[in-house]
Design a protein around this motif. Structure first.
Motif, PDB file in Angstrom:
ATOM      1  N   SER A  37      -3.527   3.518  -9.304  1.00  0.00           N
ATOM      2  CA  SER A  37      -2.493   4.395  -8.933  1.00  0.00           C
ATOM      3  C   SER A  37      -1.997   5.247 -10.331  1.00  0.00           C
ATOM      4  CB  SER A  37      -0.883   3.517  -8.644  1.00  0.00           C
ATOM      5  OG  SER A  37      -0.517   2.970  -9.773  1.00  0.00           O
ATOM      6  N   GLY A  38      -2.903   5.174 -11.340  1.00  0.00           N
ATOM      7  CA  GLY A  38      -2.848   5.843 -12.587  1.00  0.00           C
ATOM      8  C   GLY A  38      -2.151   5.212 -13.736  1.00  0.00           C
ATOM      9  N   LEU A  39      -1.868   3.764 -13.623  1.00  0.00           N
ATOM     10  CA  LEU A  39      -1.557   3.082 -14.979  1.00  0.00           C
ATOM     11  C   LEU A  39      -2.947   2.582 -15.605  1.00  0.00           C
ATOM     12  CD1 LEU A  39       1.614   1.223 -13.535  1.00  0.00           C
ATOM     13  CD2 LEU A  39       1.500   3.512 -14.623  1.00  0.00           C
ATOM     14  N   ALA A  40      -2.491   2.437 -17.026  1.00  0.00           N
ATOM     15  CA  ALA A  40      -3.478   1.860 -17.726  1.00  0.00           C
ATOM     16  C   ALA A  40      -3.407   0.172 -17.639  1.00  0.00           C
ATOM     17  CB  ALA A  40      -3.564   2.357 -19.287  1.00  0.00           C
ATOM     18  N   ARG A  41      -4.727  -0.422 -17.930  1.00  0.00           N
ATOM     19  CA  ARG A  41      -4.626  -1.991 -17.742  1.00  0.00           C
ATOM     20  C   ARG A  41      -5.466  -2.375 -18.690  1.00  0.00           C
ATOM     21  NH1 ARG A  41      -8.261  -3.702 -13.421  1.00  0.00           N
ATOM     22  NH2 ARG A  41      -7.434  -5.714 -13.974  1.00  0.00           N
ATOM     23  N   THR A  42      -5.336  -3.657 -18.853  1.00  0.00           N
ATOM     24  CA  THR A  42      -6.263  -4.574 -19.669  1.00  0.00           C
ATOM     25  C   THR A  42      -7.095  -5.576 -18.631  1.00  0.00           C
ATOM     26  OG1 THR A  42      -4.705  -6.459 -20.091  1.00  0.00           O
ATOM     27  CG2 THR A  42      -4.799  -4.597 -21.443  1.00  0.00           C
ATOM     28  N   GLN A  43      -8.165  -6.202 -19.160  1.00  0.00           N
ATOM     29  CA  GLN A  43      -8.922  -7.236 -18.316  1.00  0.00           C
ATOM     30  C   GLN A  43      -8.545  -8.648 -18.570  1.00  0.00           C
ATOM     31  OE1 GLN A  43     -10.946  -6.173 -15.830  1.00  0.00           O
ATOM     32  NE2 GLN A  43     -10.532  -4.091 -16.690  1.00  0.00           N
ATOM     33  N   GLU A  44      -8.526  -9.402 -17.719  1.00  0.00           N
ATOM     34  CA  GLU A  44      -7.984 -10.806 -17.874  1.00  0.00           C
ATOM     35  C   GLU A  44      -8.947 -11.407 -18.693  1.00  0.00           C
ATOM     36  OE1 GLU A  44      -7.188 -14.966 -15.545  1.00  0.00           O
ATOM     37  OE2 GLU A  44      -7.895 -13.539 -14.425  1.00  0.00           O
ATOM     38  N   ALA A  45      -8.572 -12.162 -19.803  1.00  0.00           N
ATOM     39  CA  ALA A  45      -9.214 -12.761 -20.939  1.00  0.00           C
ATOM     40  C   ALA A  45      -9.929 -14.013 -20.206  1.00  0.00           C
ATOM     41  CB  ALA A  45      -8.612 -13.154 -22.262  1.00  0.00           C
ATOM     42  N   GLY A  46      -9.249 -14.783 -19.629  1.00  0.00           N
ATOM     43  CA  GLY A  46     -10.057 -16.195 -18.962  1.00  0.00           C
ATOM     44  C   GLY A  46     -11.188 -15.753 -18.183  1.00  0.00           C
ATOM     45  N   ARG A  47     -11.070 -14.932 -17.454  1.00  0.00           N
ATOM     46  CA  ARG A  47     -12.114 -14.658 -16.566  1.00  0.00           C
ATOM     47  C   ARG A  47     -13.485 -13.757 -17.389  1.00  0.00           C
ATOM     48  NH1 ARG A  47     -13.312 -14.014 -10.941  1.00  0.00           N
ATOM     49  NH2 ARG A  47     -11.283 -14.744 -10.337  1.00  0.00           N
ATOM     50  N   VAL A 182       2.782  -2.875  -5.499  1.00  0.00           N
ATOM     51  CA  VAL A 182       2.626  -1.352  -6.320  1.00  0.00           C
ATOM     52  C   VAL A 182       3.782  -1.015  -6.425  1.00  0.00           C
ATOM     53  CG1 VAL A 182       1.474   0.561  -6.657  1.00  0.00           C
ATOM     54  CG2 VAL A 182      -0.020  -1.470  -6.263  1.00  0.00           C
ATOM     55  N   ALA A 183       4.288  -0.432  -5.278  1.00  0.00           N
ATOM     56  CA  ALA A 183       5.551   0.038  -5.294  1.00  0.00           C
ATOM     57  C   ALA A 183       6.536  -0.718  -6.029  1.00  0.00           C
ATOM     58  CB  ALA A 183       6.027   0.502  -3.537  1.00  0.00           C
ATOM     59  N   PHE A 184       6.773  -2.096  -5.893  1.00  0.00           N
ATOM     60  CA  PHE A 184       7.802  -2.623  -6.591  1.00  0.00           C
ATOM     61  C   PHE A 184       7.729  -2.609  -7.945  1.00  0.00           C
ATOM     62  CE2 PHE A 184       8.725  -6.971  -7.990  1.00  0.00           C
ATOM     63  CZ  PHE A 184      10.322  -7.054  -7.761  1.00  0.00           C
ATOM     64  N   VAL A 185       6.602  -2.980  -8.473  1.00  0.00           N
ATOM     65  CA  VAL A 185       6.275  -2.688  -9.733  1.00  0.00           C
ATOM     66  C   VAL A 185       6.746  -1.458 -10.429  1.00  0.00           C
ATOM     67  CG1 VAL A 185       4.348  -3.025 -11.571  1.00  0.00           C
ATOM     68  CG2 VAL A 185       4.721  -4.819  -9.844  1.00  0.00           C
ATOM     69  N   ARG A 186       6.088  -0.485  -9.720  1.00  0.00           N
ATOM     70  CA  ARG A 186       6.240   0.942 -10.229  1.00  0.00           C
ATOM     71  C   ARG A 186       7.853   1.280 -10.093  1.00  0.00           C
ATOM     72  NH1 ARG A 186       1.514   4.312 -10.668  1.00  0.00           N
ATOM     73  NH2 ARG A 186       3.086   5.966 -10.965  1.00  0.00           N
ATOM     74  N   SER A 187       8.555   0.669  -9.248  1.00  0.00           N
ATOM     75  CA  SER A 187       9.896   1.093  -9.157  1.00  0.00           C
ATOM     76  C   SER A 187      10.739   0.284 -10.458  1.00  0.00           C
ATOM     77  CB  SER A 187      10.445   0.390  -7.624  1.00  0.00           C
ATOM     78  OG  SER A 187      11.794   0.702  -7.728  1.00  0.00           O
ATOM     79  N   LEU A 189       9.730  -0.643 -13.152  1.00  0.00           N
ATOM     80  CA  LEU A 189       9.232   0.179 -14.496  1.00  0.00           C
ATOM     81  C   LEU A 189       9.872   1.632 -14.556  1.00  0.00           C
ATOM     82  CD1 LEU A 189       5.379  -0.818 -14.801  1.00  0.00           C
ATOM     83  CD2 LEU A 189       7.370  -1.917 -15.885  1.00  0.00           C
ATOM     84  N   GLY A 190      10.421   2.159 -13.462  1.00  0.00           N
ATOM     85  CA  GLY A 190      10.762   3.515 -13.492  1.00  0.00           C
ATOM     86  C   GLY A 190       9.670   4.602 -13.577  1.00  0.00           C
ATOM     87  N   VAL A 191       8.414   4.362 -13.038  1.00  0.00           N
ATOM     88  CA  VAL A 191       7.707   5.187 -13.289  1.00  0.00           C
ATOM     89  C   VAL A 191       7.280   6.125 -11.846  1.00  0.00           C
ATOM     90  CG1 VAL A 191       6.291   4.249 -14.945  1.00  0.00           C
ATOM     91  CG2 VAL A 191       5.706   3.485 -13.070  1.00  0.00           C
ATOM     92  N   GLY A 192       8.097   5.692 -10.727  1.00  0.00           N
ATOM     93  CA  GLY A 192       8.047   6.771  -9.375  1.00  0.00           C
ATOM     94  C   GLY A 192       6.773   6.156  -8.711  1.00  0.00           C
ATOM     95  N   SER A 193       6.689   6.814  -7.708  1.00  0.00           N
ATOM     96  CA  SER A 193       5.401   6.694  -6.978  1.00  0.00           C
ATOM     97  C   SER A 193       4.035   6.907  -7.506  1.00  0.00           C
ATOM     98  CB  SER A 193       5.709   7.481  -5.598  1.00  0.00           C
ATOM     99  OG  SER A 193       5.618   8.811  -5.940  1.00  0.00           O
ATOM    100  N   SER A 194       3.044   6.320  -6.549  1.00  0.00           N
ATOM    101  CA  SER A 194       1.825   6.353  -7.060  1.00  0.00           C
ATOM    102  C   SER A 194       1.293   8.021  -7.387  1.00  0.00           C
ATOM    103  CB  SER A 194       1.014   5.598  -6.146  1.00  0.00           C
ATOM    104  OG  SER A 194       0.965   4.399  -6.001  1.00  0.00           O
TER     105      SER A 194
END
Length: 195
Positions: A37-47, A182-187, A189-194
């Motif tokens: 949806s356009g957000l940056a991310r990191t990878q899970e360390a354990g996996r 996704v909609a819940f988290v974006r809401s 965070l106040g970053v709006g829709s995808s």
């Protein structure tokens, strides 16, 4: 290993958003969708550590050498925190954070080294941490996820205890399809829709 605080200025930790919880709760699927949806991310360390250790024939695995596994996860978490400062503007979604290591050690009945506690206290994230509750309907084991569902629940409980101890507020993720998560988290965070 000794933890030393980063010396270069980093971006605001309010941009560093952790998603945590037990294994098999839809956490990484959500993070993949947030990235799409356009957000940056990191990878899970354990996996990542498990994959690297299996490929190299290493022994720093949660079923072989838990202390070494935890140290390698800490190295990856420190690197992720450092690298996130160089990503573009807006939130960076972290697939777990340094306090997860404290929860892991607690879950395994292992002592908490002072440098890991220091890292969890010093390397900060957004004050609100998303936590994925156990979800038996979607839980599945795979090559890296060997835990039983009962261990997944215990992991969730460990994270639910540890994060508030480090001053974070937990935001439970709803047990809904990934698009709604996704909609819940974006809401939140106040970053709006995808995008």
């Amino acid at each position: 290993m000794r933890f030393t605080r980063p010396t270069r200025p980093t971006r605001l930790v309010d941009d560093f958003v952790v998603v945590t919880g037990g294994p098999g709760s839809g956490k990484t699927t959500l993070i993949d969708a947030l990235e799409a949806s356009g957000l940056a991310r990191t990878q899970e360390a354990g996996r990542a550590v498990i994959q690297e250790q299996l490929a190299a024939g290493g022994r720093a695995l949660p079923w072989t050498d838990r202390e070494s596994f935890a140290e390698l996860m800490l190295e990856r978490e420190l690197r992720s925190h450092r690298e996130a400062a160089d990503l573009g503007p807006g939130p960076v979604i972290f697939d777990r954070g340094v306090p997860d290591l404290v929860g892991y050690l607690r879950l395994e009945g292992l002592p908490l080294p002072a440098h890991m506690d220091a890292a969890a206290r010093e390397l900060r994230y957004h004050r609100r941490v998303f936590i994925a509750p156990p979800w038996p309907e979607i839980y599945a084991q795979d090559a890296e996820r060997k835990q039983t569902f009962e261990v997944a629940v215990a992991t969730y409980e460990a994270m639910a205890e540890v994060y508030p101890r480090y001053g974070y507020e937990l935001v439970p993720l709803p047990l809904v399809p990934v698009a709604e998560r996704v909609a819940f988290v974006r809401s939140c965070l106040g970053v709006g829709s995808s995008a």
